[in-house]
Design a protein around this motif. Structure first.
Motif, PDB file in Angstrom:
ATOM      1  N   SER A 151       0.833  -1.201   0.000  1.00 14.17           N
ATOM      2  CA  SER A 151       0.000   0.000   0.000  1.00 14.17           C
ATOM      3  C   SER A 151       0.872   1.257   0.000  1.00 14.17           C
ATOM      4  N   ALA A 152       1.910   1.249   0.838  1.00 10.54           N
ATOM      5  CA  ALA A 152       2.793   2.411   0.919  1.00 10.54           C
ATOM      6  C   ALA A 152       3.528   2.636  -0.392  1.00 10.54           C
ATOM      7  N   GLU A 153       3.949   1.548  -1.041  1.00 12.17           N
ATOM      8  CA  GLU A 153       4.680   1.713  -2.301  1.00 12.17           C
ATOM      9  C   GLU A 153       3.772   2.197  -3.421  1.00 12.17           C
ATOM     10  N   VAL A 154       2.553   1.678  -3.476  1.00  8.05           N
ATOM     11  CA  VAL A 154       1.609   2.134  -4.507  1.00  8.05           C
ATOM     12  C   VAL A 154       1.337   3.624  -4.349  1.00  8.05           C
ATOM     13  N   LYS A 171      -7.786   6.893  -2.171  1.00  8.20           N
ATOM     14  CA  LYS A 171      -7.570   5.920  -1.104  1.00  8.20           C
ATOM     15  C   LYS A 171      -6.944   4.656  -1.692  1.00  8.20           C
ATOM     16  N   VAL A 172      -5.878   4.193  -1.082  1.00 12.98           N
ATOM     17  CA  VAL A 172      -5.205   2.963  -1.520  1.00 12.98           C
ATOM     18  C   VAL A 172      -5.322   1.930  -0.406  1.00 12.98           C
ATOM     19  N   THR A 173      -5.923   0.806  -0.719  1.00 10.53           N
ATOM     20  CA  THR A 173      -5.995  -0.296   0.245  1.00 10.53           C
ATOM     21  C   THR A 173      -5.476  -1.565  -0.436  1.00 10.53           C
ATOM     22  N   THR A 182      -9.493   3.906  -4.918  1.00 13.60           N
ATOM     23  CA  THR A 182     -10.790   4.572  -4.953  1.00 13.60           C
ATOM     24  C   THR A 182     -10.592   6.073  -4.766  1.00 13.60           C
ATOM     25  N   GLY A 183     -11.518   6.851  -5.320  1.00 11.33           N
ATOM     26  CA  GLY A 183     -11.445   8.298  -5.178  1.00 11.33           C
ATOM     27  C   GLY A 183     -11.574   9.006  -6.508  1.00 11.33           C
TER      28      GLY A 183
END
Length: 217
Positions: A151-154, A171-173, A182-183
Motif C-alpha cells: 500500500s505504501a509503495e503504490v 484511497k489505496v488499500t 478509490t477516489g
C-alpha cells in the motif's frame, strides 16, 4: 515513474553448494541429498561456472544399472548412455550452463526458467563467476511482502507522482496482495496508467481500480 523493479540479486541465495569437474558421482549424489537440491553448479578456477549437474544427469547410471542398452537404444540415446558410464561431474554435467546475471529482473528469470524447463539458475557476473543461485521459490518471495508495504509503495510511486494535485483524494488499500484504488482525480486520462503501474508493483496480485474524474463540460 515506478520504483526500481526487484532484481535477481534481491532474492537469490548467496551461499551456494557447488562441485568441481573432478567431483565424483557419489559425492555429487551425497551433496544433493544433504543440501536438498536437485542440481549443482560446476565451477573451476576462481569460481567460473562451466556447467550444471542435475538429478537428471545422474539417473542414467541407475536406469542402465541392470541392463546394457542395445545398439539401437545407444544410437537413439547417446547422451544418456554416455552419462551412464560417467563417474565425474565433468563427464555428466550439462554445458554450457544456463545462467543469469544479478541485475536481471524477476520476470526475465522466470521467463528463462520456463523456456529452458529448469527450476534454478546459477547467478554469475560478467566474467562468469558464481555469485549465487536463484530458484523458482526465490522468485515468489516478492509475494510475501505485507499489505502495508505494498500500500505504501503504490501510494508513493504511483498515486503521489501521477496525481500531485489530487492524491489526497485517492484511497489505496491492499488486502491479500489485491490493491484497490478509490477516489476522484483531476485527470481521467491518467487512470488507466495508474492501474497499469499499480499492477507492475512487485508483490501486487491484482488491482481493482475504482478511480473516476469529473465529467468534461
Amino acid at each position: 515513474m515506478t520504483s526500481t523493479p526487484y532484481t535477481v540479486a534481491d532474492v537469490m541465495t548467496t551461499k551456494v553448494v557447488a562441485v568441481t569437474p573432478s567431483t565424483g558421482f557419489k559425492d555429487i549424489a551425497t551433496a544433493m541429498e544433504r543440501w536438498k537440491v536437485t542440481a549443482l553448479p560446476v565451477i573451476e578456477g576462481e569460481g567460473r561456472v562451466v556447467g550444471v549437474v542435475s538429478e537428471a544427469d545422474l539417473l542414467p547410471k541407475e536406469e542402465f544399472h541392470e541392463h546394457r542398452p542395445g545398439l539401437i537404444e545407444q544410437m537413439r540415446r547417446l547422451g544418456d548412455t554416455a552419462k551412464a558410464g560417467s563417474t565425474t561431474a565433468e563427464t555428466m554435467m550439462t554445458t554450457p550452463a544456463v545462467t543469469i546475471r544479478p541485475d536481471a529482473t524477476l520476470p526475465q528469470a522466470a521467463r528463462l526458467m520456463a523456456e529452458r524447463h529448469i527450476k534454478r539458475l546459477p547467478v554469475v557476473d560478467g566474467d562468469g563467476t558464481l555469485k549465487g543461485i536463484v530458484s523458482r521459490a526465490d522468485l515468489l518471495k516478492v509475494f510475501l511482502r505485507t499489505d502495508e508495504e505494498l500500500s505504501a509503495e503504490v501510494r508513493r510511486t504511483v498515486i503521489d507522482r501521477l496525481f500531485p494535485l489530487s492524491h489526497e483524494a485517492v484511497k489505496v488499500t491492499v488486502a491479500q496482495g489485491i490493491a484497490t484504488l478509490t477516489g476522484q482525480v483531476r485527470d481521467g486520462n491518467l487512470i488507466p496508467l495508474a492501474e497499469r503501474l499499480t499492477r507492475s508493483v512487485e508483490g501486487v496480485v491484482d488491482v481493482h481500480c475504482r478511480l473516476d474524474a469529473p465529467a468534461e463540460a
